[in-house]
Design a protein around this motif. Structure first.
Motif, PDB file in Angstrom:
ATOM      1  N   PRO A   1     -13.237  20.292  23.339  1.00  0.00           N
ATOM      2  CA  PRO A   1     -14.659  20.691  23.424  1.00  0.00           C
ATOM      3  C   PRO A   1     -15.573  19.474  23.539  1.00  0.00           C
ATOM      4  CG  PRO A   1     -13.842  20.936  21.185  1.00  0.00           C
ATOM      5  CD  PRO A   1     -12.647  20.631  22.036  1.00  0.00           C
ATOM      6  N   MET A   2     -16.805  19.784  23.913  1.00  0.00           N
ATOM      7  CA  MET A   2     -17.775  18.707  24.084  1.00  0.00           C
ATOM      8  C   MET A   2     -18.079  18.051  22.740  1.00  0.00           C
ATOM      9  SD  MET A   2     -21.705  18.966  25.395  1.00  0.00           S
ATOM     10  CE  MET A   2     -22.129  19.834  23.899  1.00  0.00           C
ATOM     11  N   SER A   3     -18.182  16.755  22.753  1.00  0.00           N
ATOM     12  CA  SER A   3     -18.513  16.004  21.544  1.00  0.00           C
ATOM     13  C   SER A   3     -19.720  15.126  21.818  1.00  0.00           C
ATOM     14  CB  SER A   3     -17.319  15.158  21.099  1.00  0.00           C
ATOM     15  OG  SER A   3     -16.956  14.259  22.128  1.00  0.00           O
ATOM     16  N   LEU A   4     -20.509  14.892  20.772  1.00  0.00           N
ATOM     17  CA  LEU A   4     -21.714  14.076  20.898  1.00  0.00           C
ATOM     18  C   LEU A   4     -21.369  12.605  20.730  1.00  0.00           C
ATOM     19  CD1 LEU A   4     -24.203  16.230  18.802  1.00  0.00           C
ATOM     20  CD2 LEU A   4     -23.959  16.145  21.283  1.00  0.00           C
ATOM     21  N   ALA A   5     -21.988  11.795  21.558  1.00  0.00           N
ATOM     22  CA  ALA A   5     -21.822  10.350  21.454  1.00  0.00           C
ATOM     23  C   ALA A   5     -22.789   9.845  20.399  1.00  0.00           C
ATOM     24  CB  ALA A   5     -22.084   9.681  22.791  1.00  0.00           C
ATOM     25  N   THR A   6     -22.286   9.538  19.229  1.00  0.00           N
ATOM     26  CA  THR A   6     -23.144   9.108  18.114  1.00  0.00           C
ATOM     27  C   THR A   6     -23.580   7.671  18.321  1.00  0.00           C
ATOM     28  OG1 THR A   6     -21.176   8.478  16.880  1.00  0.00           O
ATOM     29  CG2 THR A   6     -22.004  10.710  16.550  1.00  0.00           C
ATOM     30  N   PRO A   7     -24.821   7.372  17.993  1.00  0.00           N
ATOM     31  CA  PRO A   7     -25.292   5.980  18.129  1.00  0.00           C
ATOM     32  C   PRO A   7     -24.639   5.103  17.080  1.00  0.00           C
ATOM     33  CG  PRO A   7     -26.958   7.328  17.087  1.00  0.00           C
ATOM     34  CD  PRO A   7     -25.873   8.266  17.500  1.00  0.00           C
ATOM     35  N   PRO A   8     -24.602   3.816  17.318  1.00  0.00           N
ATOM     36  CA  PRO A   8     -24.020   2.912  16.324  1.00  0.00           C
ATOM     37  C   PRO A   8     -24.837   2.895  15.041  1.00  0.00           C
ATOM     38  CG  PRO A   8     -25.129   1.678  18.062  1.00  0.00           C
ATOM     39  CD  PRO A   8     -25.113   3.108  18.495  1.00  0.00           C
ATOM     40  N   PRO A   9     -24.207   2.647  13.926  1.00  0.00           N
ATOM     41  CA  PRO A   9     -24.964   2.638  12.647  1.00  0.00           C
ATOM     42  C   PRO A   9     -25.996   1.510  12.621  1.00  0.00           C
ATOM     43  CG  PRO A   9     -22.744   1.766  12.346  1.00  0.00           C
ATOM     44  CD  PRO A   9     -22.792   2.315  13.731  1.00  0.00           C
ATOM     45  N   LYS A  10     -27.104   1.819  11.982  1.00  0.00           N
ATOM     46  CA  LYS A  10     -28.161   0.813  11.868  1.00  0.00           C
ATOM     47  C   LYS A  10     -27.807  -0.221  10.807  1.00  0.00           C
ATOM     48  CE  LYS A  10     -31.861   3.970  13.251  1.00  0.00           C
ATOM     49  NZ  LYS A  10     -33.171   4.571  12.865  1.00  0.00           N
ATOM     50  N   LYS A  11     -28.266  -1.421  11.056  1.00  0.00           N
ATOM     51  CA  LYS A  11     -28.028  -2.479  10.094  1.00  0.00           C
ATOM     52  C   LYS A  11     -28.922  -2.275   8.871  1.00  0.00           C
ATOM     53  CE  LYS A  11     -26.703  -5.967  13.481  1.00  0.00           C
ATOM     54  NZ  LYS A  11     -26.982  -7.336  14.007  1.00  0.00           N
ATOM     55  N   LYS A  12     -28.384  -2.615   7.723  1.00  0.00           N
ATOM     56  CA  LYS A  12     -29.162  -2.504   6.496  1.00  0.00           C
ATOM     57  C   LYS A  12     -30.273  -3.561   6.484  1.00  0.00           C
ATOM     58  CE  LYS A  12     -25.402  -0.664   3.681  1.00  0.00           C
ATOM     59  NZ  LYS A  12     -24.592  -0.834   2.438  1.00  0.00           N
ATOM     60  N   GLU A  13     -31.432  -3.126   5.993  1.00  0.00           N
ATOM     61  CA  GLU A  13     -32.569  -4.058   5.908  1.00  0.00           C
ATOM     62  C   GLU A  13     -32.341  -5.044   4.770  1.00  0.00           C
ATOM     63  OE1 GLU A  13     -36.087  -1.820   5.493  1.00  0.00           O
ATOM     64  OE2 GLU A  13     -35.951  -0.880   7.493  1.00  0.00           O
ATOM     65  N   GLU A  14     -32.499  -6.289   5.099  1.00  0.00           N
ATOM     66  CA  GLU A  14     -32.326  -7.322   4.082  1.00  0.00           C
ATOM     67  C   GLU A  14     -33.585  -7.432   3.223  1.00  0.00           C
ATOM     68  OE1 GLU A  14     -31.281 -10.951   5.888  1.00  0.00           O
ATOM     69  OE2 GLU A  14     -29.406 -10.184   6.805  1.00  0.00           O
ATOM     70  N   ILE A  15     -33.354  -7.548   1.938  1.00  0.00           N
ATOM     71  CA  ILE A  15     -34.473  -7.701   0.996  1.00  0.00           C
ATOM     72  C   ILE A  15     -34.692  -9.185   0.745  1.00  0.00           C
ATOM     73  CG2 ILE A  15     -35.302  -7.183  -1.316  1.00  0.00           C
ATOM     74  CD1 ILE A  15     -33.572  -4.697  -1.272  1.00  0.00           C
ATOM     75  N   ILE A  16     -35.881  -9.641   1.075  1.00  0.00           N
ATOM     76  CA  ILE A  16     -36.214 -11.057   0.914  1.00  0.00           C
ATOM     77  C   ILE A  16     -37.014 -11.220  -0.374  1.00  0.00           C
ATOM     78  CG2 ILE A  16     -37.387 -13.035   1.911  1.00  0.00           C
ATOM     79  CD1 ILE A  16     -36.950 -11.794   4.651  1.00  0.00           C
ATOM     80  N   GLN A  17     -36.506 -12.004  -1.282  1.00  0.00           N
ATOM     81  CA  GLN A  17     -37.208 -12.280  -2.538  1.00  0.00           C
ATOM     82  C   GLN A  17     -37.883 -13.651  -2.447  1.00  0.00           C
ATOM     83  OE1 GLN A  17     -34.457 -11.945  -5.740  1.00  0.00           O
ATOM     84  NE2 GLN A  17     -34.168  -9.706  -5.498  1.00  0.00           N
ATOM     85  N   LEU A  18     -39.147 -13.668  -2.707  1.00  0.00           N
ATOM     86  CA  LEU A  18     -39.927 -14.905  -2.704  1.00  0.00           C
ATOM     87  C   LEU A  18     -40.169 -15.357  -4.128  1.00  0.00           C
ATOM     88  CD1 LEU A  18     -42.602 -14.014   0.021  1.00  0.00           C
ATOM     89  CD2 LEU A  18     -40.465 -15.264   0.310  1.00  0.00           C
ATOM     90  N   THR A  19     -39.836 -16.571  -4.414  1.00  0.00           N
ATOM     91  CA  THR A  19     -40.036 -17.109  -5.776  1.00  0.00           C
ATOM     92  C   THR A  19     -40.879 -18.376  -5.668  1.00  0.00           C
ATOM     93  OG1 THR A  19     -37.989 -18.378  -5.589  1.00  0.00           O
ATOM     94  CG2 THR A  19     -37.836 -16.174  -6.569  1.00  0.00           C
ATOM     95  N   LEU A  20     -41.554 -18.633  -6.718  1.00  0.00           N
ATOM     96  CA  LEU A  20     -42.420 -19.822  -6.777  1.00  0.00           C
ATOM     97  C   LEU A  20     -42.234 -20.513  -8.111  1.00  0.00           C
ATOM     98  CD1 LEU A  20     -44.663 -21.497  -5.424  1.00  0.00           C
ATOM     99  CD2 LEU A  20     -46.335 -20.008  -6.555  1.00  0.00           C
ATOM    100  N   ASN A  21     -41.803 -21.698  -8.056  1.00  0.00           N
ATOM    101  CA  ASN A  21     -41.598 -22.460  -9.283  1.00  0.00           C
ATOM    102  C   ASN A  21     -42.920 -23.111  -9.685  1.00  0.00           C
ATOM    103  OD1 ASN A  21     -38.875 -21.871  -9.286  1.00  0.00           O
ATOM    104  ND2 ASN A  21     -38.386 -23.611  -7.959  1.00  0.00           N
ATOM    105  N   LEU A  22     -43.388 -22.760 -10.874  1.00  0.00           N
ATOM    106  CA  LEU A  22     -44.643 -23.328 -11.374  1.00  0.00           C
ATOM    107  C   LEU A  22     -44.357 -24.314 -12.494  1.00  0.00           C
ATOM    108  CD1 LEU A  22     -46.823 -20.108 -11.415  1.00  0.00           C
ATOM    109  CD2 LEU A  22     -46.805 -21.935  -9.711  1.00  0.00           C
TER     110      LEU A  22
END
Length: 300
Positions: A279-300
């Motif tokens: 039977p007909m099958s759907l062509a699934t798109p490739p999985p999306k990349k996970k969003e990277e979480i960027i942590q900003l730190t400041l040394n005082l």
């Protein structure tokens, strides 16, 4: 052998300390499996072996029927099945055909008389018993060859081409253009190598330099040396390819193994089974990349 490779893959070598690390269970299993495996060198395709029969040749040439051992498609050394579709067959007598027609290099040709024409179950064309002097030999019979015919053999190449009869053996350079031939030497001085099947023939097309162009039964053209020997005429038993088998038992007597009991209806094994398309099958798109979480730190 694949199991041994898979098991030995667990072994690693530490080059820094030159110490061998291994899995004891995997190595023990590999050693035990090594004794059960047997390496068999299967013959390469086109090696020229039929695996249908083994002929026991004596030391000297003879016209007496030779003994045969049927192989049924199995290797004579290992006993393993190599060629499928072979098995059974009635006992046949093998007649040793002499593949060399040697004649004088000077003077008149050598004359030979056809004494008998008979069928050979181990080849498609008929064979002829020929006598010259006190020598007897078998050759392949031509289409119109009869008992009592005189055939000639010569290695002389005259300035004008000869007018040969069926069964005569001459060099290619001595035959006129358009002559039908069989039993052709591939190289000068070697036994007849080409055109042995029933009803087949080659045709001399043209000549140039020291070469003669011959069209083989496959319609391919090859240039041979002009001193290569060939026999004139078309081979006998021309209706061989039109022979009607008629029954499964007749096919079995010819030495062909039946395949009627191999096909399985449920599995479709050893046979073609027509199935519906998936039977007909759907062509699934490739999985999306996970969003990277960027942590900003400041040394005082």
């Amino acid at each position: 052998m694949n199991n041994i490779t898979r098991l030995l893959a667990n072994c690693t070598l530490n080059t820094t300390r030159c110490h061998l690390k291994y899995n004891a269970a995997a190595l023990t299993a590999a050693i035990q499996l090594r004794g059960k495996c047997k390496v068999v060198d299967k013959p390469a395709p086109g090696a020229g072996q039929q695996f249908r029969r083994t002929v026991h040749y004596p030391e000297e040439y003879t016209v007496a029927p030779l003994k045969i051992t049927h192989l049924a498609g199995r290797d004579p050394v290992t006993g393993r099945l190599v060629a499928k579709g072979i098995g059974g067959g009635i006992k046949q007598k093998f007649h040793w055909v002499k593949w060399v027609r040697d004649g004088p290099s000077e003077g008149p040709p050598q004359e030979e008389r056809v004494l008998q024409i008979l069928d050979d179950g181990c080849r498609t064309a008929k064979i002829a018993l020929v006598g010259v002097g006190d020598e007897l030999k078998y050759i392949l019979a031509t289409e119109n060859m009869k008992v009592g015919d005189i055939i000639k053999t010569s290695r002389v190449i005259p300035r004008i081409p000869v007018r040969p009869n069926e069964g005569d053996a001459y060099p290619l350079g001595a035959l006129p253009v358009g002559t039908r031939i069989h039993n052709l030497e591939k190289n000068p001085g070697y036994p007849f190598h080409l055109i042995h099947s029933a009803g087949t023939y080659g045709t001399i097309l043209r000549k140039f330099d020291d070469k003669v162009v011959v069209q083989l039964p496959s319609k391919r053209e090859f240039a041979f040396d002009r001193i290569c020997m060939a026999t004139v005429g078309r081979l006998s038993n021309i209706e061989h390819n039109k022979e009607h088998i008629g029954s499964a038992q007749r096919m079995r007597l010819l030495g062909n193994r039946p395949r009627s009991g191999l096909w399985k209806r449920k599995e479709g094994k050893h046979g073609r089974k027509i199935r519906k398309l998936p039977p007909m099958s759907l062509a699934t798109p490739p999985p999306k990349k996970k969003e990277e979480i960027i942590q900003l730190t400041l040394n005082l």
